[in-house]
Motif scaffolding. Sequence first.
Motif, mmCIF file in Angstrom:
data_model
loop_
_atom_site.group_PDB
_atom_site.id
_atom_site.type_symbol
_atom_site.label_atom_id
_atom_site.label_comp_id
_atom_site.label_asym_id
_atom_site.label_seq_id
_atom_site.Cartn_x
_atom_site.Cartn_y
_atom_site.Cartn_z
ATOM 1 N N TYR A 158 1.019 -0.921 0.189
ATOM 2 C CA TYR A 158 0.002 -0.248 -0.388
ATOM 3 C C TYR A 158 0.985 1.970 -0.070
ATOM 4 C CZ TYR A 158 -3.706 -3.638 1.476
ATOM 5 O OH TYR A 158 -3.913 -5.002 1.170
ATOM 6 N N PRO A 159 1.616 1.469 -1.097
ATOM 7 C CA PRO A 159 2.060 2.594 -0.604
ATOM 8 C C PRO A 159 1.608 3.786 -1.460
ATOM 9 C CG PRO A 159 1.971 1.938 -3.379
ATOM 10 C CD PRO A 159 1.319 0.838 -2.812
ATOM 11 N N GLU A 160 0.323 4.095 -1.773
ATOM 12 C CA GLU A 160 0.264 5.456 -0.754
ATOM 13 C C GLU A 160 0.148 5.845 0.606
ATOM 14 O OE1 GLU A 160 -2.778 2.349 -1.164
ATOM 15 O OE2 GLU A 160 -1.423 2.847 -2.275
ATOM 16 N N SER A 161 0.129 4.595 1.198
ATOM 17 C CA SER A 161 -0.321 5.185 2.244
ATOM 18 C C SER A 161 1.416 5.705 3.403
ATOM 19 C CB SER A 161 -0.045 3.934 3.702
ATOM 20 O OG SER A 161 1.055 3.041 3.200
ATOM 21 N N GLY A 162 2.513 5.888 2.581
ATOM 22 C CA GLY A 162 3.180 6.374 2.472
ATOM 23 C C GLY A 162 4.524 5.836 3.984
ATOM 24 N N LEU A 163 4.161 5.376 4.576
ATOM 25 C CA LEU A 163 4.420 3.851 5.472
ATOM 26 C C LEU A 163 6.210 3.148 5.470
ATOM 27 C CD1 LEU A 163 1.450 1.698 6.252
ATOM 28 C CD2 LEU A 163 1.983 3.138 7.508
ATOM 29 N N LEU A 164 6.442 4.006 4.258
ATOM 30 C CA LEU A 164 7.655 4.025 3.680
ATOM 31 C C LEU A 164 7.998 4.770 2.571
ATOM 32 C CD1 LEU A 164 9.881 1.399 4.239
ATOM 33 C CD2 LEU A 164 9.817 0.105 2.089
ATOM 34 N N PRO A 165 8.794 4.954 2.744
ATOM 35 C CA PRO A 165 9.913 6.498 1.830
ATOM 36 C C PRO A 165 9.679 6.280 0.494
ATOM 37 C CG PRO A 165 10.598 6.577 4.303
ATOM 38 C CD PRO A 165 10.050 5.207 4.418
ATOM 39 N N LYS A 166 9.855 6.982 -0.773
ATOM 40 C CA LYS A 166 10.181 6.816 -1.644
ATOM 41 C C LYS A 166 11.820 7.135 -1.739
ATOM 42 C CE LYS A 166 5.131 7.599 -3.781
ATOM 43 N NZ LYS A 166 5.482 8.056 -4.764
ATOM 44 N N ASP A 167 12.603 7.820 -1.442
ATOM 45 C CA ASP A 167 13.156 8.112 -0.841
ATOM 46 C C ASP A 167 14.395 6.957 -0.706
ATOM 47 O OD1 ASP A 167 15.585 10.776 -1.702
ATOM 48 O OD2 ASP A 167 15.882 9.518 0.180
ATOM 49 N N PRO A 168 15.379 5.939 -1.335
ATOM 50 C CA PRO A 168 16.410 5.492 -0.640
ATOM 51 C C PRO A 168 17.046 6.033 -0.004
ATOM 52 C CG PRO A 168 17.194 6.666 -2.817
ATOM 53 C CD PRO A 168 15.961 7.004 -2.592
ATOM 54 N N VAL A 169 16.799 6.925 0.598
ATOM 55 C CA VAL A 169 18.181 7.207 1.716
ATOM 56 C C VAL A 169 17.060 7.629 3.271
ATOM 57 C CG1 VAL A 169 18.924 8.992 3.202
ATOM 58 C CG2 VAL A 169 19.789 8.436 1.193
ATOM 59 N N GLU A 170 15.885 7.755 3.420
ATOM 60 C CA GLU A 170 15.029 7.696 3.765
ATOM 61 C C GLU A 170 14.163 6.466 4.019
ATOM 62 O OE1 GLU A 170 13.864 11.169 5.394
ATOM 63 O OE2 GLU A 170 15.736 11.661 4.696
ATOM 64 N N ARG A 171 14.546 5.380 3.352
ATOM 65 C CA ARG A 171 14.041 4.472 3.499
ATOM 66 C C ARG A 171 15.454 3.326 3.813
ATOM 67 N NH1 ARG A 171 9.877 2.203 -0.540
ATOM 68 N NH2 ARG A 171 11.184 0.438 -0.208
ATOM 69 N N ALA A 172 15.848 3.609 4.067
ATOM 70 C CA ALA A 172 17.240 3.630 4.669
ATOM 71 C C ALA A 172 17.411 3.801 6.208
ATOM 72 C CB ALA A 172 18.206 3.264 4.035
ATOM 73 N N LYS A 173 17.208 5.052 6.505
ATOM 74 C CA LYS A 173 16.753 5.363 7.744
ATOM 75 C C LYS A 173 15.906 4.827 8.541
ATOM 76 C CE LYS A 173 18.112 10.451 6.442
ATOM 77 N NZ LYS A 173 17.797 11.463 6.967
ATOM 78 N N VAL A 174 14.150 4.282 7.728
ATOM 79 C CA VAL A 174 13.587 3.588 8.605
ATOM 80 C C VAL A 174 14.009 1.798 8.849
ATOM 81 C CG1 VAL A 174 11.225 2.979 7.665
ATOM 82 C CG2 VAL A 174 11.794 4.710 7.426
ATOM 83 N N LEU A 175 14.161 1.189 7.800
ATOM 84 C CA LEU A 175 14.689 0.209 8.184
ATOM 85 C C LEU A 175 16.076 0.457 9.183
ATOM 86 C CD1 LEU A 175 14.587 -0.979 3.991
ATOM 87 C CD2 LEU A 175 12.668 -1.374 6.326
ATOM 88 N N PHE A 176 16.882 0.950 9.200
ATOM 89 C CA PHE A 176 17.998 0.875 9.988
ATOM 90 C C PHE A 176 17.119 1.521 11.736
ATOM 91 C CE2 PHE A 176 21.036 3.261 12.832
ATOM 92 C CZ PHE A 176 22.485 2.033 12.555
ATOM 93 N N PHE A 177 16.507 2.242 11.555
ATOM 94 C CA PHE A 177 15.537 2.608 13.491
ATOM 95 C C PHE A 177 15.338 1.104 13.722
ATOM 96 C CE2 PHE A 177 12.618 3.830 15.520
ATOM 97 C CZ PHE A 177 12.511 5.177 16.053
ATOM 98 N N MET A 178 14.390 0.234 12.793
ATOM 99 C CA MET A 178 13.356 -0.717 12.917
ATOM 100 C C MET A 178 14.850 -1.661 13.617
ATOM 101 S SD MET A 178 11.142 -0.816 9.568
ATOM 102 C CE MET A 178 10.392 -2.590 10.432
ATOM 103 N N ASP A 179 15.511 -1.531 13.124
ATOM 104 C CA ASP A 179 17.022 -3.069 13.084
ATOM 105 C C ASP A 179 16.865 -2.018 14.488
ATOM 106 O OD1 ASP A 179 19.158 -4.944 12.507
ATOM 107 O OD2 ASP A 179 20.402 -3.263 12.841
ATOM 108 N N THR A 180 17.509 -0.931 14.783
ATOM 109 C CA THR A 180 18.075 -0.956 15.963
ATOM 110 C C THR A 180 16.904 -0.915 16.997
ATOM 111 O OG1 THR A 180 19.116 1.290 15.011
ATOM 112 C CG2 THR A 180 18.683 1.189 17.556
ATOM 113 N N VAL A 181 15.748 -0.175 16.971
ATOM 114 C CA VAL A 181 14.792 -0.834 17.942
ATOM 115 C C VAL A 181 14.637 -2.625 18.496
ATOM 116 C CG1 VAL A 181 12.458 -1.523 18.060
ATOM 117 C CG2 VAL A 181 13.028 0.784 16.960
ATOM 118 N N ASP A 182 14.867 -3.523 18.147
ATOM 119 C CA ASP A 182 14.616 -5.015 17.753
ATOM 120 C C ASP A 182 16.083 -5.169 18.688
ATOM 121 O OD1 ASP A 182 12.565 -4.527 17.281
ATOM 122 O OD2 ASP A 182 13.060 -6.014 15.477
ATOM 123 N N ARG A 183 16.965 -4.595 18.230
ATOM 124 C CA ARG A 183 18.847 -5.509 18.513
ATOM 125 C C ARG A 183 18.586 -4.178 20.177
ATOM 126 N NH1 ARG A 183 22.359 -7.373 15.309
ATOM 127 N NH2 ARG A 183 21.877 -7.829 13.381
#
Length: 247
Positions: free
Chosen positions: A99-124
């Motif tokens: 559901y890309p229209e939700s904006g839950l994951l940014p289109k910009d690759p740098v911003e997407r990477a920030k989101v995924l890195f944040f999630m990894d940091t949360v878990d670890r």
Amino acid sequence: MQQPTIDLDMPQQLTLYLHKLSPYSHRIELALAEANVKYKAHQVDLFNKPTWFAAKVNPIGKVPAITYGGPDVDPTEPSSLSFKLAESNVILQFVAELYPESGLLPKDPVERAKVLFFMDTVDRHFDKPGNEWMYGRTESYEGYLKGVEMIQGLLSESGEFAVGDRYTIADACIAPLLSRLKITYETDIGAFPVGQGTKLGGELKAPKYAKFMKYAQAMLERQSLRDTNDEAYLADTWKTLITERRV
């Protein structure tokens, strides 16, 4: 088990298998609510798991899990034609991309990477040490506080969202953990020494954690979390499982 081919461009049924006690299930509820997705929710009894769940949905028997596509059937009889997926962060990314229209994951690759890195940091560095302390596997919450500092350092400048200027799966990843943190320091329920939960709450009021606490409060006040959160149930269940039984 071979997965079927699904046409992602066509509307499909989505069923979420969850349990109210699971913060990882709660992550998916939040993402689906934020994306305004219609879906079926089926509670799986974690203390008496039905045999069909591991056999037909998730071989390791854990929630959350989803089925996507295939015929609209009873959740207890999932179709072999549906796509099966488990692991909360993997499901979060799947939902965001579905559901890309939700904006839950940014289109910009740098911003997407920030989101995924944040999630990894949360878990670890936040969830893991928090669980170690809450379940009495370590005597100190210092590791948990270090995780708070790490999360705070990653927050967007405004402190309103984890990354950027809108809600993403990074926020859905941590919000259920923030809800449970609040319960812990307000009720002092846990397998840690009596009073440590309250003490942690006092420390979090220090100015050095102001940005983290502002962010946590914003997440706790968000409608999607308020609609899917049951603090009374969580507190009562924790009291039984953690404090009384020391599970």
